[in-house]
Write a protein that holds these residues in place. Structure first.
Motif, PDB file in Angstrom:
ATOM      1  N   ALA A 143       0.823  -1.210   0.000  1.00  7.05           N
ATOM      2  CA  ALA A 143       0.000   0.000   0.000  1.00  7.05           C
ATOM      3  C   ALA A 143       0.858   1.261   0.000  1.00  7.05           C
ATOM      4  CB  ALA A 143      -0.925  -0.011   1.216  1.00  7.05           C
ATOM      5  N   LYS A 144       2.037   1.184   0.571  1.00  5.48           N
ATOM      6  CA  LYS A 144       2.870   2.367   0.719  1.00  5.48           C
ATOM      7  C   LYS A 144       4.247   2.061   0.142  1.00  5.48           C
ATOM      8  CE  LYS A 144       2.934   6.457   2.904  1.00  5.48           C
ATOM      9  NZ  LYS A 144       1.894   7.487   2.790  1.00  5.48           N
ATOM     10  N   PRO A 145       4.392   2.167  -1.192  1.00  4.79           N
ATOM     11  CA  PRO A 145       5.638   1.713  -1.828  1.00  4.79           C
ATOM     12  C   PRO A 145       6.887   2.396  -1.282  1.00  4.79           C
ATOM     13  CG  PRO A 145       3.955   2.228  -3.458  1.00  4.79           C
ATOM     14  CD  PRO A 145       3.419   2.678  -2.136  1.00  4.79           C
ATOM     15  N   GLU A 146       6.761   3.654  -0.833  1.00  7.80           N
ATOM     16  CA  GLU A 146       7.985   4.339  -0.391  1.00  7.80           C
ATOM     17  C   GLU A 146       8.491   3.860   0.971  1.00  7.80           C
ATOM     18  OE1 GLU A 146       5.059   5.694  -1.085  1.00  7.80           O
ATOM     19  OE2 GLU A 146       4.706   7.595  -0.042  1.00  7.80           O
ATOM     20  N   TRP A 147       7.668   3.117   1.690  1.00  8.13           N
ATOM     21  CA  TRP A 147       8.177   2.543   2.938  1.00  8.13           C
ATOM     22  C   TRP A 147       8.858   1.231   2.611  1.00  8.13           C
ATOM     23  CZ3 TRP A 147       3.441   3.084   6.746  1.00  8.13           C
ATOM     24  CH2 TRP A 147       3.222   4.465   6.993  1.00  8.13           C
ATOM     25  N   ASP A 148      10.071   1.085   3.055  1.00  6.15           N
ATOM     26  CA  ASP A 148      10.799  -0.140   2.773  1.00  6.15           C
ATOM     27  C   ASP A 148      11.287  -0.678   4.109  1.00  6.15           C
ATOM     28  OD1 ASP A 148      12.197  -2.169   1.713  1.00  6.15           O
ATOM     29  OD2 ASP A 148      13.873  -0.940   1.028  1.00  6.15           O
ATOM     30  N   ILE A 149      10.524  -1.599   4.652  1.00  6.85           N
ATOM     31  CA  ILE A 149      10.833  -2.070   5.997  1.00  6.85           C
ATOM     32  C   ILE A 149      11.416  -3.470   5.972  1.00  6.85           C
ATOM     33  CG2 ILE A 149       9.898  -2.310   8.325  1.00  6.85           C
ATOM     34  CD1 ILE A 149       7.346  -0.893   6.987  1.00  6.85           C
ATOM     35  N   SER A 150      10.832  -4.337   5.130  1.00  3.68           N
ATOM     36  CA  SER A 150      11.218  -5.749   5.235  1.00  3.68           C
ATOM     37  C   SER A 150      12.673  -5.967   4.844  1.00  3.68           C
ATOM     38  CB  SER A 150      10.294  -6.627   4.398  1.00  3.68           C
ATOM     39  OG  SER A 150      10.273  -6.172   3.077  1.00  3.68           O
ATOM     40  N   SER A 151      13.216  -5.104   3.962  1.00  6.67           N
ATOM     41  CA  SER A 151      14.605  -5.317   3.574  1.00  6.67           C
ATOM     42  C   SER A 151      15.570  -4.937   4.691  1.00  6.67           C
ATOM     43  CB  SER A 151      14.932  -4.512   2.322  1.00  6.67           C
ATOM     44  OG  SER A 151      14.880  -3.136   2.627  1.00  6.67           O
ATOM     45  N   ARG A 152      15.073  -4.272   5.733  1.00  8.77           N
ATOM     46  CA  ARG A 152      15.964  -3.876   6.827  1.00  8.77           C
ATOM     47  C   ARG A 152      16.207  -4.989   7.836  1.00  8.77           C
ATOM     48  NH1 ARG A 152      13.945   1.935   9.079  1.00  8.77           N
ATOM     49  NH2 ARG A 152      13.475   2.942   7.110  1.00  8.77           N
ATOM     50  N   PHE A 153      15.334  -5.980   7.842  1.00  6.97           N
ATOM     51  CA  PHE A 153      15.493  -7.018   8.852  1.00  6.97           C
ATOM     52  C   PHE A 153      16.596  -7.961   8.480  1.00  6.97           C
ATOM     53  CE2 PHE A 153      12.342  -5.313  11.061  1.00  6.97           C
ATOM     54  CZ  PHE A 153      11.058  -5.462  10.599  1.00  6.97           C
ATOM     55  N   PHE A 154      17.299  -8.424   9.485  1.00  6.29           N
ATOM     56  CA  PHE A 154      18.408  -9.254   9.066  1.00  6.29           C
ATOM     57  C   PHE A 154      18.151 -10.741   9.240  1.00  6.29           C
ATOM     58  CE2 PHE A 154      20.100  -9.995  13.190  1.00  6.29           C
ATOM     59  CZ  PHE A 154      21.150 -10.891  13.055  1.00  6.29           C
ATOM     60  N   TYR A 155      17.347 -11.149  10.160  1.00 10.34           N
ATOM     61  CA  TYR A 155      17.069 -12.582  10.161  1.00 10.34           C
ATOM     62  C   TYR A 155      15.658 -12.952  10.603  1.00 10.34           C
ATOM     63  CZ  TYR A 155      17.717 -12.307  15.140  1.00 10.34           C
ATOM     64  OH  TYR A 155      17.593 -11.960  16.442  1.00 10.34           O
ATOM     65  N   ALA A 156      15.051 -12.130  11.367  1.00 17.43           N
ATOM     66  CA  ALA A 156      13.735 -12.512  11.852  1.00 17.43           C
ATOM     67  C   ALA A 156      12.884 -11.259  11.964  1.00 17.43           C
ATOM     68  CB  ALA A 156      13.843 -13.172  13.218  1.00 17.43           C
ATOM     69  N   VAL A 157      11.622 -11.446  11.873  1.00 21.84           N
ATOM     70  CA  VAL A 157      10.759 -10.307  12.057  1.00 21.84           C
ATOM     71  C   VAL A 157       9.997 -10.496  13.357  1.00 21.84           C
ATOM     72  CG1 VAL A 157       8.917  -8.937  11.101  1.00 21.84           C
ATOM     73  CG2 VAL A 157      10.558  -9.997   9.599  1.00 21.84           C
ATOM     74  N   LEU A 158      10.347  -9.713  14.336  1.00 21.41           N
ATOM     75  CA  LEU A 158       9.643  -9.766  15.605  1.00 21.41           C
ATOM     76  C   LEU A 158       8.595  -8.667  15.594  1.00 21.41           C
ATOM     77  CD1 LEU A 158      12.818  -9.961  17.809  1.00 21.41           C
ATOM     78  CD2 LEU A 158      11.256 -11.830  17.322  1.00 21.41           C
TER      79      LEU A 158
END
Lengths: 167, 659
Positions: free
Chosen positions: B280-295
């Motif tokens: 929904a919000k293409p300019e937010w890029d969060i998932s690429s910041r996680f390094f191994y797990a998403v808590l």
């Protein structure tokens, strides 16, 4: 057949039990590892389904991967009372609280009618709860009647008159 | 060369001519666009190679759609041009939807990108669901950690849709209660009741099947606030109405034809929500910041770091906190009246029960009802009924806002989970142990380590559940500074401690469990497991916790050096005090956090550990540990004639950087 069940539930908004609409053939075709014949899967399904109160119908925008329980407009109040009955009894007696406001919303009562709404129900608490353990349906019925007896609320609350047939 | 899609429908229906969609290159580019890859949940596994995280084959209209974004794009275009109702039209999912109705977010994306309009179809199911959901704004809801279930230790996140726009919400000054009738959508593992063993392996290995659940928010409030006694934090997401529309469309795609296996560590409630929000919000890029797990908590922290992403934070407190609040409002006389009524289980008619006492009594009955799974004894029911009738006769004070009792409030900064520290840190430091020289080792060792997660009682406490400590994958290597050899010193697989100091409502037990490996010297490697229980109290005006635990433990020697050594069990009485170090006179800030830990085992061994940690700057801390396996005071006497090679004392300092 399953589609038929599903659609009839959607069309009538009433199937006696919401479970009937949930054809349990797994999610989509054949990818879900627990086939519905396995013990594990059928017990899982029962647990998932029983997590929601199931005495009332809901529309089911359903697939077996999802449970989309959108409550029909005309069942909103009833479902709300059933889901919150115990805490709601407390707020009915206290004459204030968020559940009371939510209930007023299901009757389409505007915010400014809230004091009258709470006062009317608190004053009638003894009549609303003649028995210690009331069914949600009976409580809902008594609440609706009490509110309808108040001419001012009857005109202010948009969904009040429309509910006369429920109960 | 240009592409035109020869669907059977386009030939048959002159009203929907096959458009010229542009060059192959343009379509190829579109299929590699971030938005298309996100709509398909594609993971880039290597240069030019993709795999979708979606596991249900129906989500892909092309047989290679899971790995080929272009093939899927062409198949989707072809399906959207196809004639509705024709014999070769695919019927997808349990609702047997046409591709047009099953993929509203893909539809919109392709129409906008290619400037085309596909032949319209009537999608009743989707329309009805959309109408019921009535989504004009969306909030992220976080539930606090729940020590009662392994799957809930890290909290849970879900979405809540509201019929009010963000602007309308911000016009409301007070926290009002319109939220109860909103709809929530959550994604969770369909675990049912399985044994803990299956739970763990299915959870980690993806054996469970994720389901999306739409339900009125009041059912979630009942589940979390009332039944499980957890707090909820609600943050409006800064999305426009049309972005919320895209989110709902994509949710429909995932929920009706998409399907995932649920992995606790990477495809869980939080990661799927993050991927949906990114659509929904293409300019937010969060998932690429996680390094191994998403808590779940980490999701919040990442969103918080995007300026303006989270709006109107608010906290909805648990049933037990509401009860505590009701009790706190009682005067001393009122409180003794309240306690007497609870112990006698009746209301004496000659006593004067104020409204506050009655409110506390009915709140108490609500709380015990939740605790006792809905069952009250006949006498408790009678008390509840009498209190309710009496309450109905006492009008609420005039002039108070009707939502006075609403359990929603602005969050206290201290408890706001979006303000929490990062879960992982790396550390480097030195250790000094005076007795190492006996083993031809130098007194000084270098240390290097990594903690996978998540929160220790020495970490900054902001945004965490009070008294709850969960540390996992904490690895420490040491190097002998003379020989430069790197050795595994400690490996804490899991350390879970729940110190519950709140006994105002009822006694809450404290407990701890741990599984670790340590090798203080080459001859002493061992695996330690411990599970203990006890009690905790708050001390030093709630700045510290003091706990006493009785802990059975099992020690298994490993490695060849001590072959023949048998596993040994023991039981230890452990005492610990943990909390803030009060500021020095003249200083305002507390001097970090400290823990004093002493244990006396049934084998006669004392040990003590003093830990201290202070935040130096953003994310950088200095941690100090003083460890003496034999309590220093008693232990020093045996230093000279000790047969064992155990160190009697070690001191270590480490710099820890969060990331």
């Amino acid at each position: 057949m399953k589609k038929l069940l599903c659609l009839s539930a959607l069309a009538l908004g009433w199937s006696g039990s919401a479970l009937a609409a949930d054809g349990s053939s797994g999610c989509g075709v054949g990818w879900y590892i627990f086939k519905d014949k396995s013990l594990l899967s059928s017990s899982l399904r029962q647990i998932t389904n029983s997590a929601l109160p199931n005495t009332f119908s809901m529309t089911f925008g359903t697939s077996n991967c999802a449970k989309h329980s959108i409550v029909h407009n005309d069942k909103k109040g009833l479902h709300f009372v059933e889901a919150n009955q115990s805490a709601l009894e407390m707020e009915l007696a206290a004459g204030e609280g968020e559940l009371l406001e939510g209930l007023a919303q299901t009757f389409g009562c505007p915010t400014q009618s809230l004091p009258a709404f709470s006062f009317t129900l608190r004053s009638a608490y003894t009549e609303l709860m003649p028995e210690e353990q009331m069914s949600s349906r009976a409580l809902y019925q008594r609440i609706s009647e009490t509110l309808r007896d108040n001419p001012s609320l009857r005109t202010q609350c948009s969904q009040l008159a429309a509910r006369e047939d429920i109960g | 060369m240009t592409t035109s899609l020869q669907g059977p429908a386009s030939a048959a229906t002159p009203t929907s001519p096959t458009p010229n969609l542009g060059s192959d290159q343009k379509l190829h580019q579109l299929s590699r666009s971030t938005q298309w890859l996100r709509l398909l949940h594609m993971n880039r596994v290597a240069r030019g190679r993709f795999v979708s995280r979606v596991d249900s084959p129906e989500f892909f209209l092309h047989s290679h759609g899971k790995t080929d974004p272009l093939a899927e794009l062409l198949a989707t275009l072809k399906a959207f041009w196809g004639k509705h109702g024709s014999s070769d039209e695919q019927q997808l999912g349990a609702l047997k939807q046409s591709p047009y109705c099953a993929f509203p977010a893909r539809l919109r994306f392709l129409e906008e990108s290619l400037q085309v309009t596909f032949p319209a179809q009537n999608c009743e199911n989707l329309d009805e669901w959309r109408k019921g959901l009535n989504a004009r704004s969306v909030a992220l809801v976080f539930s606090s950690a729940f020590a009662g279930s392994a799957g809930s230790l890290f909290g849970h996140t879900f979405l809540k849709f509201s019929g009010e726009t963000l602007a309308e919400k911000e016009g409301v000054t007070e926290f009002q209660s319109q939220e109860l009738l909103d709809y929530s959508v959550s994604y969770a593992a369909n675990t049912g009741t399985v044994n803990p063993f299956t739970y763990f392996f299915y959870g980690v290995g993806g054996g469970f099947h994720g389901i999306f659940e739409t339900a009125p928010f009041y059912l979630k409030v009942r589940e979390y606030n009332h039944t499980e006694g957890r707090d909820l934090w609600i943050y409006d997401l800064n999305l426009s109405e049309s972005e919320v529309h895209i989110l709902v469309s994509h949710l429909w795609e995932l929920a009706t034809v998409g399907g995932f296996y649920y992995y606790f560590f990477d495809e869980n409630c939080a990661s799927i929500l993050v991927q949906m929000i990114e659509v929904a919000k293409p300019e937010w890029d969060i998932s690429s910041r996680f390094f191994y797990a998403v808590l779940p908590g980490e999701t919040l922290r990442q969103l918080q770091s995007i300026p303006g992403a989270l709006r109107n934070p608010r906290q909805r407190v648990s049933r037990s906190k509401v009860l505590q609040q009701a009790q706190n409002q009682l005067s001393k006389d009122e409180f003794s009246l309240y306690e007497r009524a609870l112990s006698q289980l009746k209301i004496e008619s000659n006593e004067n029960f104020s409204r506050n006492v009655l409110l506390a009594l009915v709140n108490h009955s609500e709380w015990s009802k939740a605790k006792q799974k809905g069952l009250l004894s006949p006498k408790e029911r009678q008390l509840r009924r009498e209190a309710l009738f009496a309450l109905a006769r006492t009008p609420p004070p005039q002039g108070t806002p009707p939502s006075r009792q609403t359990p929603t409030r602005p969050p206290q900064r201290l408890s706001d989970p979006s303000q929490a520290h990062a879960a992982a840190y790396v550390q480097t430091g030195v250790r000094w142990s005076p007795s190492s020289a006996q083993e031809n080792r130098s007194n000084w060792e270098g240390l290097i380590g990594l903690r996978g997660g998540y929160h220790s009682l020495l970490d900054r406490q902001t945004g965490s559940t009070a008294g709850l400590e969960i540390e996992y994958l904490d690895v420490l290597l040491r190097t002998d500074l003379q020989h430069g050899q790197l050795t595994l010193d400690q490996f804490n697989v899991l350390r879970l401690t729940a110190l519950n100091p709140e006994h105002t409502v009822s006694f809450q037990p404290s407990y701890r469990a741990s599984l670790s490996y340590d090798a203080p010297s080459a001859k002493q490697a061992r695996i330690l497991t411990a599970v203990g229980a006890g009690a905790t109290v708050s001390i030093l005006s709630k700045q510290a916790l003091a706990a006493l635990l009785l802990t059975p433990q099992l020690e298994v020697p490993v490695g060849g050096a001590r072959s023949g050594a048998q596993p040994s069990g023991s039981i230890a009485l452990e005492a610990q005090v943990v909390g803030e170090v009060p500021p020095l006179p003249g200083l305002r800030r507390p001097l970090g956090r400290a823990r004093l830990h002493g244990s006396f085992a049934s084998t006669g061994q004392f040990s003590s550990l003093v830990e201290h940690k202070i935040l130096l700057s953003d994310g950088l801390s200095l941690a100090t540990q003083v460890h003496s396996p034999e309590l220093a005071v008693v232990g020093l006497r045996s230093q000279n004639n000790s047969k064992s090679s155990k160190r009697t004392l070690s001191v270590q300092w480490a710099l820890q950087q969060e990331f």
